[in-house]
Design a protein around this motif. Structure first.
Motif: not given
Length: 537
Positions: A43-56
């Motif tokens: 549920g951490n939005p900042a970490l989720a955005l970072i992880n999304t960037t890494d995944l892409l």
């Protein structure tokens, strides 16, 4: 922990729901990926955005993925050069001198649709542009022309061994959980899936049947009657004005062979590079010290099966684009400036597809990976639920086809559909097969028919949906009112979908493509006898 349980359903369901609402597959896929990253991040939005960037970014760091990405881009560049030369018009002029009858004109249009398989957009516009003057002269309705264009766009691209569609399917299949247990390469899997792809093949077959027998029904029969008896090629009163004229290049220097050259080179080079890359990779400098020794040690059939399709297709694309570039310069169809501009414009036209492809790889990673690897483990969860619930495997192909058809029709895209559905369906059918003691060929057949059901359903939407790009471009390429194209084609598409779902249902029971085809063709034959007599508009 192997999975997040039912929480893993959120990304695909959210993606599907948003695609229905927004009709924007790219945004829907991105938000689906972000929702998965948010669950993994607690549920951490900042970490989720970072992880999304890494995944892409990670999806493009894979060697297979980046080669497929570049292959699709180069294919777009090739289409850009083809469009600029005016060679499609030259092929049309050549055809007009040889086509004197209605039947031969319709079959020629179908044949050119099969021939230009490298891109569905270019197919609709190029074939429409070259054949429209000929079909007009033969008093063939614009609706019939648009129908043939649309039926040889997506249905052909999904079964052609060399196209951006196919490499996307292979990429999604290769990355799906459980695929490695089947013991075949992704290219071999695709080739074996072609006979199971009932909707695409039946759509292509129906064009031939209708063209030769003229057994039209529904609104198409009315449009054809109006064109044949009154010379009115499209119905302005009922459907409005025709789509705008297509901008296309004409070049007095262009010849019909200039259109065929890059297509032939692409096919031949791909056929050469598929086994060649296997042989090249086998040269290790120790046990096999030369290419000749590799060829002698690995049979041709095995070389095809063991090939890395991404390498072979990338090589063939580079070779084809380079040779075509030089050929068009030598023929003075393009200058260095116009060739470079058309190459750049063609690559630019592929950007939306490339974004969807990258998103598809990423959401596939989110779905299939375990929590330890930053994913949701959804495939594992669904496999456990379906297997534990005693779901019969024979029901899966028919249900999967219907669901994929609904998604693709509502969103107007096939790419988005099979990139969402295949990573979910493939591990489920493998798990059900293992519970049912299916092994070897039987398990492979079950997987092939289930994945083919996804592809067939996805192609139905791309073929029939009023908001599909190829449906719109087929109207434009034929110069047909869009509503007339949709209204006249819809009964044909629904009829083929009905035949297909029966074929998948029966084929699922016996896990046999031949039996499924017998059922589908029986319904098709009965329909082609009954519908022209009973369904008249």
């Amino acid at each position: 922990m192997e999975h997040f349980g039912a929480w893993g359903l959120i990304p695909p369901l959210l993606t599907i729901a948003l695609a229905f609402i927004t009709k924007d597959v790219i945004i829907s896929l991105f938000l689906g990926i972000l929702s998965g990253a948010l669950i993994v991040a607690g549920g951490n939005p900042a970490l989720a955005l970072i992880n999304t960037t890494d995944l892409l970014a990670g999806s493009l760091s894979d060697g297979w993925n980046i080669r497929i990405f570049l292959f699709c881009a180069l294919l777009g560049g090739l289409v850009g050069m083809l469009s600029r030369t005016g060679s499609s018009s030259a092929l049309g002029y050549w055809a007009s001198r040889h086509l004197k009858k209605r039947n031969s004109t319709l079959i020629a249009t179908w044949f050119f649709g099969l021939l230009i398989f490298i891109d569905d957009y270019f197919n609709s516009l190029a074939v429409g542009t070259m054949m429209r003057p000929i079909t007009d002269k033969q008093k063939i309705s614009r609706a019939k022309l648009a129908y043939i264009l649309d039926s040889t766009a997506a249905p052909v691209c999904i079964i052609a061994p060399v196209s951006s569609w196919v490499v996307t399917v292979m990429s999604v299949v290769k990355g799906s959980e459980g695929f490695g247990s089947l013991g075949v390469s992704e290219f071999s899997f695709f080739i074996r899936s072609i006979p199971y792809n009932m909707y695409a093949l039946l759509a292509i077959i129906m064009v031939v049947v209708v063209s030769l027998t003229h057994r039209d029904f529904g609104p198409m029969a009315a449009s054809e009657r109006l064109a044949r008896e009154q010379g009115v090629l499209w119905n302005v009163e009922r459907y409005g004005v025709a789509s705008g004229e297509v901008d296309h290049e004409e070049n007095p220097r262009a010849l019909a062979r200039d259109m065929l050259f890059p297509i032939i080179v692409l096919i031949v080079s791909a056929l050469v590079f598929f086994p060649l890359t296997t042989w090249m990779g086998a040269v290790d400098g120790e046990s096999i010290t030369s290419l000749g020794a590799a060829i002698a040690s690995i049979p041709l059939g095995q070389a095809f099966n063991d090939t890395d399709a991404s390498v072979a297709l990338f090589y063939s694309a580079v070779f084809t684009v380079s040779l075509t570039y030089l050929y068009y310069l030598a023929r003075r169809l393009l200058t260095i400036k116009t060739a470079s501009e058309s190459l750049k414009d063609g690559i630019g036209s592929m950007v939306p597809a490339l974004i969807i492809l990258t998103m598809a790889w990423t959401i596939g990673t989110v779905i299939k990976s375990t929590p330890a690897d930053g994913g949701l483990g959804l495939a594992r969860y669904l496999s456990e639920v379906v297997v534990g619930g005693g779901f019969p495997i024979w029901l899966l192909p028919g249900i999967v086809f219907a669901l994929s058809a609904l998604i693709s029709f509502s969103t107007g895209t096939s790419w988005g559909t099979f990139t969402i559905m295949i990573p979910i369906v493939l591990p489920i059918v493998i798990a059900l097969g293992e519970v049912g003691s299916l092994t070897g060929g039987a398990l492979l057949n079950a997987t092939l028919i289930s994945v083919a059901a996804v592809l067939s359903g996805a192609v139905f939407g791309d073929h029939a949906s009023p908001i599909s790009d190829t449906t719109i471009l087929s109207s434009t390429g034929a110069g047909c009112p869009h509503l007339e194209h949709v209204a006249t084609q819809m009964p044909y598409a629904l009829f083929i979908a009905g035949c297909s779902i029966i074929g998948f249902a029966v084929g699922g029971v016996f896990l046999n493509a031949i039996i499924g085809w017998i059922a589908a063709l029986a319904v098709f034959a009965a329909g082609m006898v009954i519908l022209p007599k009973t369904y008249k508009a």
